[in-house]
Design an enzyme around this catalytic site. Structure first.
Site, mmCIF file in Angstrom:
data_model
loop_
_atom_site.group_PDB
_atom_site.id
_atom_site.type_symbol
_atom_site.label_atom_id
_atom_site.label_comp_id
_atom_site.label_asym_id
_atom_site.label_seq_id
_atom_site.Cartn_x
_atom_site.Cartn_y
_atom_site.Cartn_z
ATOM 1 N N GLU A 166 -54.509 -11.997 -18.913
ATOM 2 C CA GLU A 166 -54.036 -13.340 -19.309
ATOM 3 C C GLU A 166 -54.560 -13.766 -20.685
ATOM 4 O OE1 GLU A 166 -52.990 -15.149 -14.943
ATOM 5 O OE2 GLU A 166 -54.540 -16.161 -16.134
ATOM 6 N N GLU A 371 -51.211 -10.232 -9.741
ATOM 7 C CA GLU A 371 -51.705 -11.412 -9.038
ATOM 8 C C GLU A 371 -50.525 -12.206 -8.487
ATOM 9 O OE1 GLU A 371 -55.408 -12.289 -12.130
ATOM 10 O OE2 GLU A 371 -54.474 -13.987 -11.103
#
Ligand code: BGP
Length: 471
Positions: A166, A371
């Site tokens: 991220e 995720e």
């Protein structure tokens, strides 16, 4: 689109689950580990810090045995940079190297593929002090040589590598860059320079990976939440496209094509956010694109137009952790069509199908979901029972959409719910639980940290055993 028949999941589909080092290991200063920006950032006194977390550092065998019992094909975890290089560069910490060696061998022993994230938010504080961390181009070689060390040490057993987790949530969250102060616009300007340096570091790391002849795949783990226009008004549709670029696609365009789109460059120019770029940087990115994409998906966002005004001129941004409203571009609004979690994250399984198709159409790379999960206030009942039906239904509906995306032609080769066991949430302490396994501790009461299989563990066990047939 509906189809007359549906293909099943590939027999080699990688059913997995994930964690990250700072959220699961604890032992933040044990055995020579150095401090990361997470360890030194200002603490929220109302929630626990990451010093003990789920004490995974001292319970590897027990946790891997539970993963084997669950039937995991792959386990996603991150390596704490400062457990290997306490100062981010220079001297190696052999005890840290041995810890991940042991974890990887335990996984292999149980036929579980290791999926390693090289860097997941816990950047070495020492590099921030040495030269400003990612703001300096010195960060590029330090990241590349840290990754090279991992490839040389574990590359014989690890086939799947995630470069940066991220990145977008690093460059936009100042504490993750080791920045202090609160000049929002200045921090964004610095963030875009850091972003550029991270993209160069990623390309050079992929080059090293290929030059070392490591067998496997490598790519970023990106946060990618689909955006929907809040209405069919063409202005809202336009705003949603702009939001998709500014929130997500700007980064993948750099990784995959070495390109700042004209629109995105103008966006940066008009805000004095343009990073300094050296000759060859963009060619390097173009020459060494990722060979897979990890996708972190939790929710979608509804977007409406936000015309600029005198009060809110172009460039005005509502101060928020992540971009929520920007004059002249977009504004995030509630989506009346969707339910939300206890933390307001709008639950949108179909959004995952759309996300996977968008990535496939733009970048055409193999995808693994790194995720996907639901943070919730789980309750431990008499007899060690945790009835997390809400989590089962969340995961079930998202897995169904993954299968539909595969039927749409998207090359998805694995799925890792977040998280394998309860860990400390990035911003909400211990009460926001995601695990398939309950960890018996609270924010300020460590209790015995016993591992307790939730109902979702038993459900996911059946999903894996049936290769996704029995949902
Ligand atoms: C992602 C991070 C994870 C994890 C997750 C859940 O952005 O990659 O590390 O934290 O979000 O978010 P949170 O823990 O804030 O609920």
């Amino acid at each position: 689109m509906e189809y007359k028949s549906y293909a099943s999941f590939d027999p080699n589909f990688l059913w997995g689950a994930g964690t990250s080092s700072f959220q699961v290991e604890g032992a933040v200063q044990e055995d020579g580990k150095g401090l990361s920006v997470i360890d030194v950032m200002q603490k929220n006194p109302d929630i626990t810090d990451f010093s003990v977390a789920s004490d995974h550092y001292n319970r590897v065998e027990e946790d891997v045995a539970l993963m084997a019992e669950l039937g995991l094909k792959v386990y996603r975890f991150s390596i704490a940079w400062t457990r290997i290089f306490p100062d981010g560069n220079g001297e190696v910490n052999e005890k840290g190297v041995a810890f991940y060696d042991h974890l990887i061998n335990e996984l292999i022993k149980h036929n579980i593929e290791p999926l390693v994230t090289i860097y997941h938010f816990d950047y070495p504080q020492s590099l921030v002090e040495q030269y400003g961390g990612w703001l300096s181009r010195k960060s590029i070689e330090d990241y590349r040589s840290y990754a090279e060390f991992l490839f040389k040490t574990y590359g014989d057993r690890v086939k799947y590598w995630l470069t940066i987790n991220e990145q977008d949530h690093v460059v936009r969250i100042p504490t993750r860059l080791g920045l202090t102060g609160d000049d929002h616009y200045e921090q964004l300007r610095l963030g875009y320079q850091a972003n550029h340096n991270m993209c160069v570091a990623t390309a050079l790391t992929i080059k090293t990976f290929q030059e070392l002849g490591i067998e496997g795949k490598i790519g970023p783990a990106i946060s990618y939440s689909m955006v929907h226009p809040a209405s069919s008004s063409p202005d809202d549709v336009l705003a949603s496209k702009d939001a998709m670029l500014i929130k997500h696609n700007y980064l993948m365009d750099l990784h995959c094509y070495g390109k700042y789109s004209l629109m995105f460059w103008r966006y940066l120019e008009e805000r004095n956010f343009t990073p300094s770029i050296e000759d060859g940087d963009l060619d390097l990115m173009k020459q060494y694109p990722p060979t897979m994409i990890g996708v972190n998906y939790y929710f979608s966002e509804a977007i409406r137009a936000f015309p600029s005004t005198e009060e809110y001129p172009i460039g005005y941004q509502k101060k928020a952790l992540l971009p929520e409203a920007e004059a002249g571009v977009f504004e995030v609004v509630n989506n009346e069509n969707l339910a939300a979690t206890d933390w307001g994250w709008e639950i949108d399984p179909v959004g995952l199908r759309l996300t996977l198709r968008e990535l496939h159409e733009r970048y055409n790379l193999p995808i693994i979901i790194t995720e996907n999960g639901m943070g919730a206030y789980d309750k431990l009942e008499e007899g060690d029972i945790v009835r997390d039906d809400y989590r089962i239904s969340y995961l079930r509906e998202h897995i169904k959409q993954v299968q539909l995306a595969i039927n749409d032609g998207v090359r998805v080769f694995g799925y890792c719910p977040w998280s394998f066991l309860d860990i400390v949430s990035g911003r909400n302490g211990m009460s926001k639980r995601y695990g398939l396994v309950y960890v018996n501790r609270e924010d300020f009461d460590l209790k015995d940290m016993r591992r307790i299989k939730k109902e979702s563990f038993k459900w996911y066990q059946k999903v894996i055993a049936s290769n996704g047939e029995d949902l």
